[in-house]
Design an enzyme around this catalytic site. Sequence first.
Site, PDB file in Angstrom:
ATOM      1  N   ASP A  53     -92.712   1.179 -27.701  1.00 15.35           N
ATOM      2  CA  ASP A  53     -91.571   1.825 -28.364  1.00 15.35           C
ATOM      3  C   ASP A  53     -90.594   0.728 -28.779  1.00 15.35           C
ATOM      4  O   ASP A  53     -90.523  -0.325 -28.148  1.00 15.35           O
ATOM      5  CB  ASP A  53     -90.874   2.826 -27.428  1.00 15.35           C
ATOM      6  CG  ASP A  53     -90.038   3.839 -28.198  1.00 15.35           C
ATOM      7  OD1 ASP A  53     -90.499   4.986 -28.393  1.00 15.35           O
ATOM      8  OD2 ASP A  53     -88.916   3.481 -28.636  1.00 15.35           O
ATOM      9  N   ARG A 101     -73.202  10.506 -35.521  1.00 17.92           N
ATOM     10  CA  ARG A 101     -73.994   9.724 -34.568  1.00 17.92           C
ATOM     11  C   ARG A 101     -73.398   8.338 -34.328  1.00 17.92           C
ATOM     12  O   ARG A 101     -73.479   7.799 -33.232  1.00 17.92           O
ATOM     13  CB  ARG A 101     -75.420   9.546 -35.082  1.00 17.92           C
ATOM     14  CG  ARG A 101     -76.229  10.832 -35.099  1.00 17.92           C
ATOM     15  CD  ARG A 101     -76.628  11.162 -33.679  1.00 17.92           C
ATOM     16  NE  ARG A 101     -77.372  12.403 -33.599  1.00 17.92           N
ATOM     17  CZ  ARG A 101     -78.697  12.449 -33.485  1.00 17.92           C
ATOM     18  NH1 ARG A 101     -79.404  11.366 -33.458  1.00 17.92           N
ATOM     19  NH2 ARG A 101     -79.295  13.616 -33.386  1.00 17.92           N
TER      20      ARG A 101
HETATM   21  C1  LIG Z   1     -89.274  11.778 -30.978  1.00 20.07           C
HETATM   22  S1  LIG Z   1     -89.847  10.383 -30.067  1.00 20.07           S
HETATM   23  C2  LIG Z   1     -91.578  10.730 -30.004  1.00 20.07           C
HETATM   24  C3  LIG Z   1     -92.164  10.510 -28.629  1.00 20.07           C
HETATM   25  C4  LIG Z   1     -93.643  10.923 -28.478  1.00 20.07           C
HETATM   26  N1  LIG Z   1     -94.494  10.199 -29.375  1.00 20.07           N
HETATM   27  C5  LIG Z   1     -93.799  12.400 -28.666  1.00 20.07           C
HETATM   28  O1  LIG Z   1     -94.267  12.850 -29.709  1.00 20.07           O
HETATM   29  O2  LIG Z   1     -93.421  13.157 -27.750  1.00 20.07           O
HETATM   30  C6  LIG Z   1     -89.730   9.106 -31.311  1.00 20.07           C
HETATM   31  C7  LIG Z   1     -89.795   7.702 -30.729  1.00 20.07           C
HETATM   32  O3  LIG Z   1     -90.044   6.783 -31.804  1.00 20.07           O
HETATM   33  C8  LIG Z   1     -89.363   5.578 -31.528  1.00 20.07           C
HETATM   34  N2  LIG Z   1     -89.222   4.816 -32.784  1.00 20.07           N
HETATM   35  C9  LIG Z   1     -88.417   5.078 -33.845  1.00 20.07           C
HETATM   36  N3  LIG Z   1     -88.545   4.128 -34.783  1.00 20.07           N
HETATM   37  C10 LIG Z   1     -89.469   3.250 -34.314  1.00 20.07           C
HETATM   38  C11 LIG Z   1     -90.032   2.044 -34.829  1.00 20.07           C
HETATM   39  N4  LIG Z   1     -89.646   1.533 -36.012  1.00 20.07           N
HETATM   40  N5  LIG Z   1     -90.949   1.404 -34.069  1.00 20.07           N
HETATM   41  C12 LIG Z   1     -91.326   1.900 -32.866  1.00 20.07           C
HETATM   42  N6  LIG Z   1     -90.838   3.031 -32.319  1.00 20.07           N
HETATM   43  C13 LIG Z   1     -89.913   3.693 -33.040  1.00 20.07           C
HETATM   44  C14 LIG Z   1     -88.050   6.046 -30.931  1.00 20.07           C
HETATM   45  O4  LIG Z   1     -87.428   5.037 -30.168  1.00 20.07           O
HETATM   46  C15 LIG Z   1     -88.490   7.260 -30.091  1.00 20.07           C
HETATM   47  O5  LIG Z   1     -88.700   6.920 -28.740  1.00 20.07           O
END
Ligand SMILES: C[S@@+](CC[C@H](N)C(=O)[O-])C[C@H]1O[C@@H](n2cnc3c(N)ncnc32)[C@H](O)[C@@H]1O
Length: 289
Positions: A151, A46
């Site tokens: 986010d 990655r």
């Molecule tokens: C797999 S997506 C989930 C999207 C949605 N909640 C769903 O279930 O379809 C995970 C998201 O978490 C965000 N994320 C990861 N670490 C984070 C953090 N420390 N604070 C806020 N958002 C975070 C990522 O940027 C990403 O957009």
Amino acid sequence: MTATAPDLGSREFSFTDQDFRALAQLARAEFGLSLAESKKPLVYSRLARRLRARHISSFQDYMTLLGGQEEADERLELISALTTNVTSFFREKHHFDTLRRELMPQLAKQPRIRLWSAGCSSGQEPFSIAMTLLDALPETSRRNVRILATDIDPAIVRRARAARYPKEESETIPAELRRAWTKPCPEEDDQVEMSQTARQMISFAELNLIEPWPFHGPFDAIFCRNVAIYFDHDIQKTLWSRFAGMLRDGGFLFIGHSERVSGPALQSLTTAGVTTYRKTSASGPAVAT
Ligand SMILES: C[S@@+](CC[C@H](N)C(=O)[O-])C[C@H]1O[C@@H](n2cnc3c(N)ncnc32)[C@H](O)[C@@H]1O
């Protein structure tokens, strides 16, 4: 993370165990991410593209770069590389059914409605919440309704705000809701645009969930799905308690299909369905942030 591990014998960049540990420590401290030793090959694949993009020849130099005060954007590139933004409209649909069936009768009586999509990715989750409300609650747009959608990733928040999606993706929206709350995009005929009414219900913002939150709630429901899965267990437990503190009594917490609430939050959050929790009135105060 899902990617094919590279053959570590033919690595382009040197990546020692020490480099990996330093990176894992930084990812935990800044973003709450848990990177097990077994993820090393995946982390390499990655991040190798970030080293190429920044013309850096070793992971050691990349770590030095990440430590630079002016490298906040690179630290965000790091989290983008280590997590995924995968999402879809009405993902884990049973949560929207619960929202409609269990929560809506109460919301219909309230003057003020507050919901939070925490880790909203490109916006399909908060728009699914908005469409559910618009469909089930009479005169939603005239009520005091706000959906907060946050986010950590600024690029993904910009995409969410743009509210345009490939037509194909919109096919998971129930047909009636799709007809009512999306329209063809004037400039690109393979895209749809969310209606102004739905857009106006949502406030998008950047927020790192492991940092202090600049609001107090209370929320009627929090969706934090497929986000905590990246965090280590202690950070998850703190997060669940902070969510419990942000919910009104009777409010719902919806989490991802492979996540479970653990730790002190279980004193105030009781199971109310599959990956669904409800706050009981006998709960303690929010955990300090
Ligand atoms: C797999 S997506 C989930 C999207 C949605 N909640 C769903 O279930 O379809 C995970 C998201 O978490 C965000 N994320 C990861 N670490 C984070 C953090 N420390 N604070 C806020 N958002 C975070 C990522 O940027 C990403 O957009």
